[in-house]
Every structure is written in C-alpha cells, then in structure tokens.
Design a protein around this motif. Structure first.
Motif, PDB file in Angstrom:
ATOM      1  N   PHE A  37       0.487   0.158  -0.345  1.00 31.21           N
ATOM      2  CA  PHE A  37      -0.827   0.221   0.305  1.00 31.21           C
ATOM      3  C   PHE A  37      -1.704  -0.950  -0.119  1.00 31.21           C
ATOM      4  N   MET A  38      -1.702  -1.285  -1.411  1.00 26.40           N
ATOM      5  CA  MET A  38      -2.541  -2.376  -1.895  1.00 26.40           C
ATOM      6  C   MET A  38      -2.097  -3.713  -1.323  1.00 26.40           C
ATOM      7  N   VAL A  39      -0.776  -3.898  -1.158  1.00 25.97           N
ATOM      8  CA  VAL A  39      -0.274  -5.135  -0.565  1.00 25.97           C
ATOM      9  C   VAL A  39      -0.767  -5.291   0.878  1.00 25.97           C
ATOM     10  N   MET A  40      -0.834  -4.180   1.591  1.00 24.00           N
ATOM     11  CA  MET A  40      -1.261  -4.211   3.002  1.00 24.00           C
ATOM     12  C   MET A  40      -2.765  -4.013   3.150  1.00 24.00           C
TER      13      MET A  40
ATOM     14  N   ILE B  89      -5.018  -6.242   5.534  1.00 23.21           N
ATOM     15  CA  ILE B  89      -4.824  -5.982   6.967  1.00 23.21           C
ATOM     16  C   ILE B  89      -5.441  -4.640   7.344  1.00 23.21           C
ATOM     17  N   ILE B  90      -5.287  -3.638   6.479  1.00 23.19           N
ATOM     18  CA  ILE B  90      -5.855  -2.316   6.750  1.00 23.19           C
ATOM     19  C   ILE B  90      -7.375  -2.394   6.808  1.00 23.19           C
ATOM     20  N   TYR B  91      -7.985  -3.159   5.912  1.00 25.20           N
ATOM     21  CA  TYR B  91      -9.435  -3.312   5.926  1.00 25.20           C
ATOM     22  C   TYR B  91      -9.918  -3.906   7.251  1.00 25.20           C
ATOM     23  N   MET B  92      -9.173  -4.891   7.754  1.00 27.18           N
ATOM     24  CA  MET B  92      -9.577  -5.554   9.003  1.00 27.18           C
ATOM     25  C   MET B  92      -9.298  -4.692  10.225  1.00 27.18           C
ATOM     26  N   ASP B  93      -8.065  -4.158  10.320  1.00 25.60           N
ATOM     27  CA  ASP B  93      -7.626  -3.486  11.549  1.00 25.60           C
ATOM     28  C   ASP B  93      -8.054  -2.025  11.614  1.00 25.60           C
ATOM     29  N   PHE B  94      -7.837  -1.286  10.524  1.00 24.92           N
ATOM     30  CA  PHE B  94      -8.084   0.157  10.556  1.00 24.92           C
ATOM     31  C   PHE B  94      -9.534   0.493  10.237  1.00 24.92           C
ATOM     32  N   PHE B  95     -10.082  -0.142   9.182  1.00 26.66           N
ATOM     33  CA  PHE B  95     -11.463   0.137   8.792  1.00 26.66           C
ATOM     34  C   PHE B  95     -12.476  -0.720   9.542  1.00 26.66           C
ATOM     35  N   GLN B  96     -11.997  -1.767  10.223  1.00 26.26           N
ATOM     36  CA  GLN B  96     -12.873  -2.658  10.998  1.00 26.26           C
ATOM     37  C   GLN B  96     -13.962  -3.293  10.121  1.00 26.26           C
TER      38      GLN B  96
ATOM     39  N   LEU C 285       6.448  -3.110   8.157  1.00 30.09           N
ATOM     40  CA  LEU C 285       7.256  -2.288   9.068  1.00 30.09           C
ATOM     41  C   LEU C 285       6.704  -0.862   9.157  1.00 30.09           C
ATOM     42  N   LEU C 286       6.352  -0.283   8.010  1.00 31.15           N
ATOM     43  CA  LEU C 286       5.815   1.082   8.011  1.00 31.15           C
ATOM     44  C   LEU C 286       4.484   1.153   8.749  1.00 31.15           C
ATOM     45  N   TYR C 287       3.617   0.176   8.500  1.00 33.05           N
ATOM     46  CA  TYR C 287       2.285   0.178   9.131  1.00 33.05           C
ATOM     47  C   TYR C 287       2.396   0.009  10.633  1.00 33.05           C
ATOM     48  N   ARG C 288       3.270  -0.886  11.068  1.00 32.39           N
ATOM     49  CA  ARG C 288       3.430  -1.122  12.502  1.00 32.39           C
ATOM     50  C   ARG C 288       4.045   0.082  13.203  1.00 32.39           C
ATOM     51  N   SER C 289       4.942   0.794  12.528  1.00 34.38           N
ATOM     52  CA  SER C 289       5.653   1.905  13.171  1.00 34.38           C
ATOM     53  C   SER C 289       4.895   3.231  13.100  1.00 34.38           C
ATOM     54  N   TYR C 290       4.176   3.483  11.997  1.00 32.00           N
ATOM     55  CA  TYR C 290       3.600   4.810  11.793  1.00 32.00           C
ATOM     56  C   TYR C 290       2.107   4.819  11.501  1.00 32.00           C
TER      57      TYR C 290
END
Length: 414
Positions: A247-250, A253-260, A376-381
């Motif tokens: 999670f920390m590695v991603m 991207i999560i901050y930008m895409d998911f949390f906006q 891969l996990l983030y893109r798929s699920y």
C-alpha cells in the motif's frame, strides 16, 4: 580517544555517541526524503515515461536489497566508524550524480540512473541501529531503537518540506546540492567523532582472534538467517509487513487517483504520517516496551494490522484513511522495532551488524516487488484489495503466533 573500545568508555561518552548517532541518522534521512521529493519531477523534466520511472525505482530497491547484508558484514568486521563513513560517502556520490543529472549540458537520463548505483552502500539507518545495539543493554534496547523513529519522522517532515521548497524557489538541482553538502558533513562527523568499533572489548578481541571471513561470504550470511531463533522472527517481519508495504509503495498513485489530492495536500498527509511516527516511536513505544514483553507487543502489532486492514477494505475517502493512520503507524513502528530488537538478541554480539543489514533488506524487497505486484492488484481490484490482503495475511500470522509462540521455539532451541 575515538579508538577506545566501548568497555573503557564512560557513561557520559557512551551517551554522547548515541546522541550523535541519532543526529547523523536524522541528517541522512532528511537528505533521503529531499531527493525522494524531487525524483518524480526530475524524471518528468527528462521525459521519462511511467515504465522508465518504474525501472528507476526498482533499480534503487534492488541495489539496497543486495547491499544490505553485505554492508552489515562490513560493519561487523570494520567497525562503526568505517560503516557510517562509507554510508555517508556513498550518499554524497549519489547526490553529486543527481545534481549533475539536472544540468542540461550533461546526459541527464544516464546520470540519473547512475545516481542509483551508490544506493547499494547507503545504509546509515542500519549502521545507526548497530551502534545503538552495541551501546545499550538488552533491556534498554527496544526503547533506544524506537527513538530512531524520531529521526525518521524528522526526515519525512523536513526532507519533504525542504525538497519541495528549495526546488520551487531555486530549481531541482538545489536540493541535491544541499544534500551533497550535508552528507559530506556527516562523513566528516562520522570519521572524527565515532569510535573505530562500538562492540565490547571481549567481543572485538574474539572476533579478531578468529578466522576473518570475507565481507561477501554469502554462506555466513545465509547461516545467520537460518538460525532457529532468527528465521521465525524474520519471517513474521517480512510476511506481516508486506501488505502494508504494498500500500505504501502505491500510496502516491492512490493519493492522486482515489483520494483526489493535490500535490500540496499529499505532502500534508505525508507530514501527518511523519508526526505520528515521531509521537508513537519517540513517546509511546518507550513506555510500552518497559511494561509489556516483546512478544506481546509483536502480537499486538499484528492484531492492529488486521484491524486496520479491515478498515482499509471499507474506506472510501481520505478522512477515513486519516482515522486509520495512527493504527497503521503503530503497527509499522512496533513490528520493525520489536523484530529488530529480537533479532539482535538472537545472534552473537559480533554478528549484530549483519543481522541488522538483513533486517534492513526487508523494505528494499517491498520496494522491488511492490510496484509491479501493487500496480497489478490496484488496476484489477482497486484500493480495497490492499485492505483485504492485509487483513487475511495478518490474521494468519496472528493464528500462527498464538499456536506456536516464538518464546517456545527459543526455549526448545536452548
């Protein structure tokens, strides 16, 4: 004076060396996060696509992964002064190449990738852990190691802020030049103020009296890892922390895409993470370590990991994540400090550097495998998969720890 063995050190001198070690660790971590803050923007300036940027990050992780155990053996054989000085010299080389890559008159992409090479020898934090391990009694060791969390928090907060501020005001080259100057200062302080060795005189003489194995002796490193008192603790450290590491590695991207989140908001979130780490490792964990045994703290970190994983699987916005962050930081800090303490107690005093080098390779392992697997996990699920994996893995680890406590395994070995 600097060459005196620890056995002849006074308590005041010993405390002074420990404080200097904390300062050196804080300086190096601040520089490290300064360069982390400019690497994405420098890569964009040099027209690197996301694939090339992934290769750059993976190169850094692989080199640190391979260099950690070797650096640990070097620290055991050559002493604290040589280890810390080598780490700071390697960091200086990295920042010199990084600063050169910012120049339009030079081959920027080549120099940027070349700047990753010294990362194999950049292990100031494990070297600092070795010094503190050598100079503290086993009962005091967890609290002393946990104070390095203050150094990490300082690095996250000031490194991120300085990197962003200096690059905005004076250009991307400025943070690299400042980091170069700071690491050169760290090398000078290490060489002039740290003793040749921080190990006890008896350990030092016994080590010198035996056959001196090569720093690159992989059999000796593997033998240490496979010790019955070491392997179970090491596996808990790797398996329990790996899902949160993904999670920390991603996270960017999560901050930008998911949390906006905008870049500044993401920076504030990272600063909040750093503050939490400073508070938990610097203030909370020391008190807990004096009241509860290490194995109980280890089980509590795994349990909290599982609870946080459930929350991450259900979260839908950044506010939810902020409520989960204290638990996540507590688990990360407790897992790392307790396992490092247990691992150093499970080996002889002459092998603590190698053991800490092996332990320090866990994070580069995550940074090496994490971008590909996490992507891969983030893109798929989606984001929720990281919570589900963290919940399931840590429930399994918790079950194993209750079924076969580590203390029973150590007793059987004895």
């Amino acid at each position: 004076m600097s060459g005196q063995p620890p056995g002849s050190m006074g308590a005041l001198r010993r405390q002074g060396i420990i404080i200097l070690t904390y300062v050196l660790a804080a300086l190096e971590l601040t520089c490290l996060f300064m360069q982390f803050s400019i690497i994405p923007y420098l890569s964009r300036t040099l027209d690197l696509d996301s694939v090339a940027f992934g290769y750059l990050q993976t190169t850094f992780g692989v080199l640190q992964l391979l260099g950690g155990p070797v650096f640990g053996r070097f620290a055991d054989q050559c002493g604290a002064r040589a280890a810390l000085s080598l780490s700071f010299v390697a960091a200086s080389a990295l920042y010199l190449l990084l600063a050169a890559s910012c120049s339009p008159a030079l081959p920027g992409v080549f120099l940027l990738f070349a700047s990753r090479l010294p990362a194999a020898l950049m292990h100031t934090l494990p070297a600092a852990q070795m010094v503190i391990t050598d100079l503290t009694a086993p009962a005091e060791r967890p609290a002393a190691l946990s104070r390095l969390g203050l150094c990490f928090g300082v690095g996250v907060i000031f490194g991120s802020l300085l990197g962003g501020t200096l690059s905005t005001m004076y250009g991307l080259q400025c943070p690299a030049i400042v980091a170069l100057g700071v690491t050169l200062l760290g090398a000078v302080l290490s060489f002039t103020c740290i003793p040749v060795t921080t190990k006890e005189a008896s350990v030092q003489s016994a080590h010198q009296g035996g056959t001196k194995a090569s720093v690159f002796d992989l059999k000796a490193i593997t033998r240490l890892l496979l010790l019955p008192k070491v392997l179970p603790v090491f596996l808990v450290k790797v398996i329990s922390g790996f899902p949160s590491g993904l999670f920390m590695v991603m996270s960017s991207i999560i901050y930008m895409d998911f949390f906006q989140l905008e870049a500044a908001q993401a920076g504030y979130l990272m600063s909040f993470f750093g503050v939490l780490q400073m508070v938990i490792q610097g203030l909370v964990f020391g008190r807990l370590s004096t009241r509860f045994p290490e194995e109980a703290l280890l089980r509590s970190s795994v349990l909290v990991f599982a609870v946080v994983g459930l929350g991450m699987a259900l979260m839908s916005n950044v506010v939810h994540f902020c409520f989960l962050m204290p638990g996540l930081v507590f688990s990360l800090c407790t897992l790392n400090v307790v396992t490092d303490s247990m691992l150093t107690k499970a080996v002889s005093a002459s092998d603590t550097g190698t053991m800490l080098g092996l332990s320090a390779s866990v994070h580069p392992l995550t940074r090496t495998l994490g971008p590909t697997l996490g992507g891969l996990l983030y893109r798929s699920y989606g984001v929720s998969i990281f919570g589900h994996v963290q919940l399931m893995v840590n429930l399994l680890v918790l079950f194993v720890l209750w079924w076969k406590p580590l203390s029973q395994k150590r007793d059987k070995v004895r």
